[in-house]
Design a protein around this motif. Structure first.
Motif, PDB file in Angstrom:
ATOM      1  N   ALA A   1      33.499  58.883  57.122  1.00  0.00           N
ATOM      2  CA  ALA A   1      32.601  58.727  55.973  1.00  0.00           C
ATOM      3  C   ALA A   1      32.866  57.414  55.239  1.00  0.00           C
ATOM      4  N   SER A   2      34.131  57.008  55.145  1.00  0.00           N
ATOM      5  CA  SER A   2      34.462  55.726  54.504  1.00  0.00           C
ATOM      6  C   SER A   2      33.960  54.556  55.339  1.00  0.00           C
ATOM      7  N   LEU A   3      34.031  54.694  56.645  1.00  0.00           N
ATOM      8  CA  LEU A   3      33.516  53.677  57.563  1.00  0.00           C
ATOM      9  C   LEU A   3      32.025  53.443  57.309  1.00  0.00           C
ATOM     10  N   LEU A   4      31.291  54.527  57.192  1.00  0.00           N
ATOM     11  CA  LEU A   4      29.848  54.446  56.953  1.00  0.00           C
ATOM     12  C   LEU A   4      29.537  53.847  55.589  1.00  0.00           C
ATOM     13  N   THR A   5      30.262  54.305  54.582  1.00  0.00           N
ATOM     14  CA  THR A   5      30.005  53.827  53.224  1.00  0.00           C
ATOM     15  C   THR A   5      30.324  52.339  53.080  1.00  0.00           C
ATOM     16  N   GLY A   6      31.495  51.935  53.586  1.00  0.00           N
ATOM     17  CA  GLY A   6      31.906  50.538  53.456  1.00  0.00           C
ATOM     18  C   GLY A   6      30.947  49.584  54.134  1.00  0.00           C
ATOM     19  N   SER A   7      30.501  49.924  55.329  1.00  0.00           N
ATOM     20  CA  SER A   7      29.584  49.036  56.049  1.00  0.00           C
ATOM     21  C   SER A   7      28.223  48.977  55.364  1.00  0.00           C
ATOM     22  N   ALA A   8      27.758  50.118  54.816  1.00  0.00           N
ATOM     23  CA  ALA A   8      26.473  50.137  54.112  1.00  0.00           C
ATOM     24  C   ALA A   8      26.529  49.284  52.851  1.00  0.00           C
ATOM     25  N   VAL A   9      27.602  49.426  52.081  1.00  0.00           N
ATOM     26  CA  VAL A   9      27.762  48.637  50.855  1.00  0.00           C
ATOM     27  C   VAL A   9      27.859  47.153  51.178  1.00  0.00           C
ATOM     28  N   ALA A  10      28.531  46.811  52.269  1.00  0.00           N
ATOM     29  CA  ALA A  10      28.715  45.404  52.643  1.00  0.00           C
ATOM     30  C   ALA A  10      27.386  44.695  52.895  1.00  0.00           C
ATOM     31  N   VAL A  11      26.408  45.397  53.440  1.00  0.00           N
ATOM     32  CA  VAL A  11      25.144  44.730  53.799  1.00  0.00           C
ATOM     33  C   VAL A  11      24.045  44.915  52.764  1.00  0.00           C
ATOM     34  N   SER A  12      24.199  45.912  51.866  1.00  0.00           N
ATOM     35  CA  SER A  12      23.092  46.187  50.950  1.00  0.00           C
ATOM     36  C   SER A  12      23.489  46.328  49.490  1.00  0.00           C
ATOM     37  N   GLY A  13      24.775  46.242  49.184  1.00  0.00           N
ATOM     38  CA  GLY A  13      25.203  46.467  47.815  1.00  0.00           C
ATOM     39  C   GLY A  13      25.363  47.955  47.533  1.00  0.00           C
ATOM     40  N   THR A  14      25.509  48.283  46.249  1.00  0.00           N
ATOM     41  CA  THR A  14      25.754  49.668  45.850  1.00  0.00           C
ATOM     42  C   THR A  14      24.435  50.398  45.640  1.00  0.00           C
ATOM     43  N   ILE A  15      24.161  51.362  46.488  1.00  0.00           N
ATOM     44  CA  ILE A  15      22.958  52.187  46.379  1.00  0.00           C
ATOM     45  C   ILE A  15      23.414  53.630  46.191  1.00  0.00           C
ATOM     46  N   GLY A  16      23.257  54.136  44.994  1.00  0.00           N
ATOM     47  CA  GLY A  16      23.759  55.458  44.678  1.00  0.00           C
ATOM     48  C   GLY A  16      22.768  56.566  44.977  1.00  0.00           C
ATOM     49  N   PHE A  17      23.287  57.779  45.027  1.00  0.00           N
ATOM     50  CA  PHE A  17      22.539  59.035  45.068  1.00  0.00           C
ATOM     51  C   PHE A  17      21.884  59.370  46.414  1.00  0.00           C
ATOM     52  N   VAL A  18      21.823  58.427  47.355  1.00  0.00           N
ATOM     53  CA  VAL A  18      21.275  58.772  48.667  1.00  0.00           C
ATOM     54  C   VAL A  18      22.163  59.811  49.330  1.00  0.00           C
ATOM     55  N   GLY A  19      23.469  59.593  49.262  1.00  0.00           N
ATOM     56  CA  GLY A  19      24.418  60.523  49.860  1.00  0.00           C
ATOM     57  C   GLY A  19      24.570  61.816  49.089  1.00  0.00           C
ATOM     58  N   LEU A  20      23.938  61.917  47.939  1.00  0.00           N
ATOM     59  CA  LEU A  20      23.974  63.138  47.151  1.00  0.00           C
ATOM     60  C   LEU A  20      22.711  63.965  47.368  1.00  0.00           C
ATOM     61  N   VAL A  21      21.559  63.306  47.237  1.00  0.00           N
ATOM     62  CA  VAL A  21      20.270  64.007  47.256  1.00  0.00           C
ATOM     63  C   VAL A  21      19.881  64.451  48.663  1.00  0.00           C
ATOM     64  N   ILE A  22      19.983  63.540  49.640  1.00  0.00           N
ATOM     65  CA  ILE A  22      19.494  63.841  50.989  1.00  0.00           C
ATOM     66  C   ILE A  22      20.266  64.990  51.647  1.00  0.00           C
ATOM     67  N   PRO A  23      21.607  65.001  51.624  1.00  0.00           N
ATOM     68  CA  PRO A  23      22.317  66.146  52.222  1.00  0.00           C
ATOM     69  C   PRO A  23      21.961  67.468  51.552  1.00  0.00           C
ATOM     70  N   HIS A  24      21.753  67.442  50.230  1.00  0.00           N
ATOM     71  CA  HIS A  24      21.400  68.663  49.517  1.00  0.00           C
ATOM     72  C   HIS A  24      20.031  69.172  49.984  1.00  0.00           C
ATOM     73  N   MET A  25      19.057  68.263  50.108  1.00  0.00           N
ATOM     74  CA  MET A  25      17.730  68.646  50.596  1.00  0.00           C
ATOM     75  C   MET A  25      17.810  69.176  52.025  1.00  0.00           C
ATOM     76  N   ALA A  26      18.572  68.473  52.866  1.00  0.00           N
ATOM     77  CA  ALA A  26      18.694  68.881  54.269  1.00  0.00           C
ATOM     78  C   ALA A  26      19.353  70.246  54.390  1.00  0.00           C
ATOM     79  N   ARG A  27      20.341  70.504  53.552  1.00  0.00           N
ATOM     80  CA  ARG A  27      21.043  71.791  53.594  1.00  0.00           C
ATOM     81  C   ARG A  27      20.114  72.930  53.184  1.00  0.00           C
ATOM     82  N   MET A  28      19.240  72.668  52.210  1.00  0.00           N
ATOM     83  CA  MET A  28      18.282  73.684  51.775  1.00  0.00           C
ATOM     84  C   MET A  28      17.288  74.013  52.890  1.00  0.00           C
TER      85      MET A  28
END
Length: 354
Positions: free
Chosen positions: A262-289
């Motif tokens: 998970a850190s591997l994914l987060t670090g690489s995403a932040v490196a290319v796009s900056g800090t984008i919050g809430f995607v990792g919060l909202v999408i898993p919750h929707m998918a789980r529902m």
């Protein structure tokens, strides 16, 4: 706390679920390329992409400037947004499954802030490691993000030996605040030259191009493989560490693998796009529902849904007040904050009743 139940997947549901998400992803990518300051018909988009994919000439009826817009500007941007969304959603799903809490994600745990600090440090000091070359930026971001997560867990353990999830999340939020202040200090010290980085920190995939796609792609592939390989163990861990040990799961090993992936994914995403919050919060919750908590399917489905989400958010960000672009991170925060509040209220009420 009530333990999650693993919902069984029938063969027909698996086929329908994956088909629907892939169709949504294809539609989102097509819209992302087609819609813009210069509208491009979907049929032309399909013709151009097909010609490049299967190595046949683009029809003469399509102007070369349109081909350049598609292949050099919009297509790489859409692909980058998709990969970033996939990475953040996948990381969030892993964190939530491991910690058994829908409020856990790279942003609330401080991993995104730690990765951003590493990226800013690379730019601030002009660091480029000889072996890594252009991969210095994502590698340093991954390392600082992972170290931040380790620090958050260590601090939470000092506060509470039982290491409750709430304590970890509060420690993550505290860590994010402190690291954000350090990052802002670095930017302030640079003067005007790097103040443009503030826009990057707010989250953007604008004008990145294929080199950034090449930076994130191998880390997404590696993180996906690591987490999929631990999907069954993640199912067991979602019931609790003691239950997982009872059925023979190596808890320390798989916990470390999930945190690293998970850190591997987060670090690489932040490196290319900056800090984008809430995607990792909202999408898993929707998918789980929608699909339940079986991580063998929840992980890949959340990944694809995250790609759909961020492609569409980026489309809105660059068209809603065109020609001015909004940072993606601003929009995801506007969308994610009220959803975060609703998830928090629901989680607290459910915890009280159980």
């Amino acid at each position: 706390m009530q333990k999650p139940s693993i919902r069984k997947y029938t063969k027909s549901k698996i086929i329908v679920s994956y088909t629907a998400v892939f169709l949504l992803l294809g539609l989102a990518v097509a819209l992302g390329i087609s819609v813009g300051s210069i509208p491009i018909p979907l049929f032309h988009v399909v013709q151009i992409l097909g010609a490049r994919l299967f190595h046949y000439p683009v029809p003469a009826s399509i102007d070369s400037s349109i081909v350049n817009i598609v292949m050099e500007i919009r297509f790489p941007r859409v692909v980058l947004a998709m990969l970033v969304g996939c990475s953040l959603a996948l990381a969030g799903t892993a964190f939530q499954g491991l910690l058994k809490n829908p409020l856990a994600d790279p942003y609330t745990l401080g991993v995104s802030s730690g990765s951003a600090l590493g990226a800013v440090a690379v730019l601030f000091f002009g660091i480029q490691l000889p072996i890594l070359g252009s991969f210095t930026l994502p590698v340093v971001s991954i390392i600082t993000g992972f170290l931040t997560l380790v620090g958050v867990i260590y601090f939470a353990r000092l506060v509470q030996r039982s290491l409750s999830v709430e304590t970890i999340i509060l420690a993550g939020i505290l860590s994010s605040s402190f690291i954000g202040a350090v990052t802002s200090l670095l930017i302030a010290l640079t003067g005007d030259e790097l103040r443009q980085i503030i826009g990057w920190l707010l989250g953007s995939v604008s004008m990145r191009g294929w080199p950034y796609v090449q930076l994130i792609a191998p880390f997404l592939a590696a993180g996906l493989l690591i987490l999929l390989a631990s999907a069954r163990e993640l199912n067991a861990l979602s019931f609790g560490q003691q239950d997982a040990k009872t059925i023979g799961v190596d808890v320390k090993k798989h916990t470390s693998l999930v945190l690293f992936g998970a850190s591997l994914l987060t670090g690489s995403a932040v490196a290319v796009s900056g800090t984008i919050g809430f995607v990792g919060l909202v999408i898993p919750h929707m998918a789980r529902m929608i699909w339940g908590v079986d991580h063998r399917h929840l992980l890949p489905l959340s990944t694809l849904l995250g790609g759909v989400f961020l492609v569409l958010v980026d489309l809105i960000a660059r068209t809603i007040i065109a020609p001015t672009e909004l940072p993606i991170g601003v929009l995801t925060a506007i969308i994610g904050s009220p959803i975060f509040a609703l998830i928090f209220i629901r989680y607290r009420r459910k915890k009280v009743t159980t």
